[in-house]
Structure formats: C-alpha cells, structure tokens
Write an enzyme that holds these catalytic residues in place. Structure first.
Site, PDB file in Angstrom:
ATOM      1  N   HIS A  51     -10.792   1.224  -0.848  1.00 54.71           N
ATOM      2  CA  HIS A  51     -10.862   2.666  -1.119  1.00 54.71           C
ATOM      3  C   HIS A  51     -10.821   2.966  -2.612  1.00 54.71           C
ATOM      4  O   HIS A  51     -10.497   4.090  -3.010  1.00 54.71           O
ATOM      5  CB  HIS A  51      -9.709   3.399  -0.424  1.00 54.71           C
ATOM      6  CG  HIS A  51      -9.725   3.288   1.065  1.00 54.71           C
ATOM      7  ND1 HIS A  51     -10.855   3.501   1.833  1.00 54.71           N
ATOM      8  CD2 HIS A  51      -8.737   2.970   1.944  1.00 54.71           C
ATOM      9  CE1 HIS A  51     -10.563   3.326   3.110  1.00 54.71           C
ATOM     10  NE2 HIS A  51      -9.293   2.997   3.198  1.00 54.71           N
ATOM     11  N   HIS A  81      -6.605  -8.246  -0.759  1.00 50.46           N
ATOM     12  CA  HIS A  81      -6.685  -7.047   0.068  1.00 50.46           C
ATOM     13  C   HIS A  81      -7.668  -7.331   1.200  1.00 50.46           C
ATOM     14  O   HIS A  81      -8.883  -7.273   1.014  1.00 50.46           O
ATOM     15  CB  HIS A  81      -7.163  -5.871  -0.795  1.00 50.46           C
ATOM     16  CG  HIS A  81      -6.916  -4.531  -0.203  1.00 50.46           C
ATOM     17  ND1 HIS A  81      -5.675  -3.921  -0.216  1.00 50.46           N
ATOM     18  CD2 HIS A  81      -7.748  -3.661   0.416  1.00 50.46           C
ATOM     19  CE1 HIS A  81      -5.756  -2.736   0.357  1.00 50.46           C
ATOM     20  NE2 HIS A  81      -6.999  -2.555   0.757  1.00 50.46           N
ATOM     21  N   HIS A 103      -0.993  -2.876   6.140  1.00 50.65           N
ATOM     22  CA  HIS A 103       0.151  -1.951   6.217  1.00 50.65           C
ATOM     23  C   HIS A 103       1.292  -2.461   7.081  1.00 50.65           C
ATOM     24  O   HIS A 103       2.220  -1.707   7.390  1.00 50.65           O
ATOM     25  CB  HIS A 103      -0.287  -0.562   6.727  1.00 50.65           C
ATOM     26  CG  HIS A 103      -1.159   0.178   5.786  1.00 50.65           C
ATOM     27  ND1 HIS A 103      -1.258   1.564   5.780  1.00 50.65           N
ATOM     28  CD2 HIS A 103      -1.992  -0.252   4.799  1.00 50.65           C
ATOM     29  CE1 HIS A 103      -2.115   1.949   4.836  1.00 50.65           C
ATOM     30  NE2 HIS A 103      -2.571   0.854   4.241  1.00 50.65           N
ATOM     31  N   ASP A 107       0.795  -1.224   0.000  1.00 48.44           N
ATOM     32  CA  ASP A 107       0.000   0.000   0.000  1.00 48.44           C
ATOM     33  C   ASP A 107       0.833   1.283   0.000  1.00 48.44           C
ATOM     34  O   ASP A 107       1.523   1.595   0.978  1.00 48.44           O
ATOM     35  CB  ASP A 107      -0.910   0.020   1.225  1.00 48.44           C
ATOM     36  CG  ASP A 107      -1.830  -1.184   1.290  1.00 48.44           C
ATOM     37  OD1 ASP A 107      -3.057  -0.989   1.337  1.00 48.44           O
ATOM     38  OD2 ASP A 107      -1.323  -2.322   1.319  1.00 48.44           O
ATOM     39  N   HIS A 113      -3.281  -4.319   2.574  1.00 48.82           N
ATOM     40  CA  HIS A 113      -4.323  -3.672   3.373  1.00 48.82           C
ATOM     41  C   HIS A 113      -3.917  -3.390   4.821  1.00 48.82           C
ATOM     42  O   HIS A 113      -4.238  -2.326   5.340  1.00 48.82           O
ATOM     43  CB  HIS A 113      -5.633  -4.475   3.382  1.00 48.82           C
ATOM     44  CG  HIS A 113      -6.718  -3.842   4.196  1.00 48.82           C
ATOM     45  ND1 HIS A 113      -7.300  -2.632   3.850  1.00 48.82           N
ATOM     46  CD2 HIS A 113      -7.327  -4.225   5.347  1.00 48.82           C
ATOM     47  CE1 HIS A 113      -8.224  -2.319   4.750  1.00 48.82           C
ATOM     48  NE2 HIS A 113      -8.257  -3.262   5.668  1.00 48.82           N
ATOM     49  N   GLU A 117      -4.220   2.273  -3.558  1.00 48.41           N
ATOM     50  CA  GLU A 117      -5.527   2.809  -3.168  1.00 48.41           C
ATOM     51  C   GLU A 117      -5.435   3.887  -2.083  1.00 48.41           C
ATOM     52  O   GLU A 117      -6.408   4.547  -1.796  1.00 48.41           O
ATOM     53  CB  GLU A 117      -6.444   1.682  -2.703  1.00 48.41           C
ATOM     54  CG  GLU A 117      -6.044   1.050  -1.393  1.00 48.41           C
ATOM     55  CD  GLU A 117      -7.256   0.511  -0.651  1.00 48.41           C
ATOM     56  OE1 GLU A 117      -8.322   0.420  -1.256  1.00 48.41           O
ATOM     57  OE2 GLU A 117      -7.116   0.224   0.541  1.00 48.41           O
ATOM     58  N   ASN A 118      -4.244   4.051  -1.491  1.00 45.07           N
ATOM     59  CA  ASN A 118      -4.043   5.098  -0.487  1.00 45.07           C
ATOM     60  C   ASN A 118      -3.062   6.167  -0.957  1.00 45.07           C
ATOM     61  O   ASN A 118      -2.517   6.920  -0.150  1.00 45.07           O
ATOM     62  CB  ASN A 118      -3.505   4.482   0.814  1.00 45.07           C
ATOM     63  CG  ASN A 118      -4.497   3.537   1.458  1.00 45.07           C
ATOM     64  OD1 ASN A 118      -5.647   3.880   1.669  1.00 45.07           O
ATOM     65  ND2 ASN A 118      -4.042   2.334   1.760  1.00 45.07           N
TER      66      ASN A 118
END
Length: 283
Positions: free
Chosen positions: A68, A150, A177, A8, A175, A39-40
C-alpha cells in the site's frame, strides 16, 4: 545494540499507542533504533506526509512500506526527499522513493530495507535479486542490517530468511497482522520471525470493524471496512545485535497493551522532566 521492528500500524488507534509507548519503550528496553511498518497508518491504508512526520517526531527512527506504499499520492514527495522512509526494494527502479535507508544509531550505522513477497501478492520484481543488489551496494562497514519482508505466505518469508542468513542481522515479517511464535536465530546469525504482528485495535478482524467484515463476507454486500477501536496493542520484535559483526544475539516478541503504554508514558515523562531539571541546573 538493540533494534525493534513495530508491526503494521493500523489507523489512528495504532498511531496513538505508538506515540504513547515508543519514547518510554526506548528507555525501558534500551532500544537504540525503532523501525515501524506504517503502510496502513492513514485510515487503515496508506501513509500521508503529516502522519510520517508525526511518527518520526514521536520516536520512530525509520518507516518501511509494503503493497500500500502508493495508496496516498501525497506521500510521493516524502518518499523522494526524506531519508527515514523506504518503499519495497523490489519495486521497479523508476518507482518513487528510496530502496534502503542507512541511519546512525549512536556510533553504529544501520541499514534498513523492505521487500515484497510474491505469493498471493501483487506482481513484483524478484525479492532475492533485489536483496542481492541492495546488499552489494552497501559499504562494507555497514554490518547491522534489518530487512522487513512484507509478504502473505510464510514460505516466502522463510525462503528469504534462509537465503539471507549470515548476510543480514534480521529478517522480520509484516503484512499478515498476526504475530507468529517462530522467532529464532538462524545458524548463520540472522534473527528471523515470519510476522511481528499488528499495532492497532485487536478487537477486530485484522484491524477492521468486525461487523463490517462479517457482513461483506457472509452476504457479499460491499461495506466500508472502517478501522476498529477496541483493545489497542503495539506489537513488535526486539533484536539484540553485535555491532562489530552484525550477528544477532537475541530475539524477543513484544506486546504493549494500554496499561503498559501508560506505564511507558510515565517513564518517558519522568525522563523528560529529569533532563529539563538537569538543564536548568547547568552553570
């Protein structure tokens, strides 16, 4: 061949170290295809068209998304038109975006798709049925397949890894992290890891400013969880795959800190200068 999934990417710090490190990382580690969960990447949540193109132009070959995926509405047009980005395959068929990408890495076709877990995650369609559908639709000559799972729960990830063992090259998690130390090759030849980790500021709580998260957690006063800035690292996992069979041969975790990113940037710069000089010398 060698594939890499970058975990991520969180905010601007995560994007910056990806852009600095990836071109040299491809040369230094002989990586044929780089996939990144992004996605982040936009302010810590979501993805924008500009950031998508920035990452692709910077050496990332394919981007996966998670829960997200639709945080930024402007990404819809990219999801509908660009071939190098996938949303979770177990979203409804009507959801914007493609569920699988098939890319060329040299002479080898590589399929990439993502799935969402269901434990402690938003309600979503069955990931196992979605995986069966995607795999059933792929041409039989596409043997190298990378799956980004994820998910929050390690059980979700392990179940998927075991279910797809021998059917895909790698099942790698994102997901949470936090990188896990369970990288392995399952009996059927599928590389597996519960989570490849976070790319972004590690002097943080999951990429966010420590003081803001602590204040909300201890007082219940809402704060804006701004992206942190300290100790930026790129985290990911490299999988070596036999392109003839799609079976994984080796898996290794990778962590790139700022010092290593500088070394990799120098490698990429030297390669670019050498290539330019060779071009100038051509008859």
């Amino acid at each position: 061949m060698r594939l890499m999934l970058i975990g991520d990417i969180v905010g601007k710090p995560g994007r910056q170290i990806v852009l600095r490190a990836v071109p040299g990382l491809k040369i230094d580690r002989r990586i044929d295809l780089v996939v990144a969960n992004a996605e982040n990447a936009a302010g810590g949540s979501g993805l924008t068209p500009d950031i998508y193109h920035e990452l692709i132009d910077g050496g990332v070959d394919c981007i996966t998304l998670g829960d997200h995926a639709y945080r930024r509405r402007e990404i819809y047009s990219v999801l509908e038109t660009e071939p190098r980005i996938v949303r979770p395959a177990n979203y409804p068929a009507q959801a914007p975006g493609r569920e699988v990408a098939v890319l060329e890495a040299g002479a080898v076709q590589v399929a990439v798709f993502a799935l969402l877990g269901r434990v402690f995650m938003p309600p979503v369609d069955c990931p196992y049925a979605a995986a069966d559908r995607v795999l059933g639709a792929l041409p039989p000559d596409v043997r190298v397949i990378l799956v980004d799972i994820h998910a929050e729960a390690t059980s979700d990830k392990q179940i998927l890894g075991r279910r797809l063992d021998g059917r895909v090259s790698a099942v790698l998690g994102t997901h949470t992290h936090v990188a896990t130390a369970d990288e392995q090759i399952l009996p059927g030849g599928t590389a597996f890891q519960c989570d490849v980790g976070m790319t972004g500021p590690h002097e943080s709580i999951l990429g966010r400013r420590i003081d803001r998260v602590l204040e909300t957690a201890t007082t219940f006063r809402p704060t804006h969880f701004e992206v942190a800035t300290g100790d930026c690292r790129l985290c990911g996992t490299i999988v070596e795959v036999d392109p003839a069979t799609g079976r994984a041969l080796h898996i290794e975790r990778v962590v790139v800190d700022q010092h290593e990113a500088d070394r990799l940037a120098a490698i990429a710069h030297h390669a670019a200068v050498t290539h330019e000089n060779q071009g100038n010398q051509a008859p």
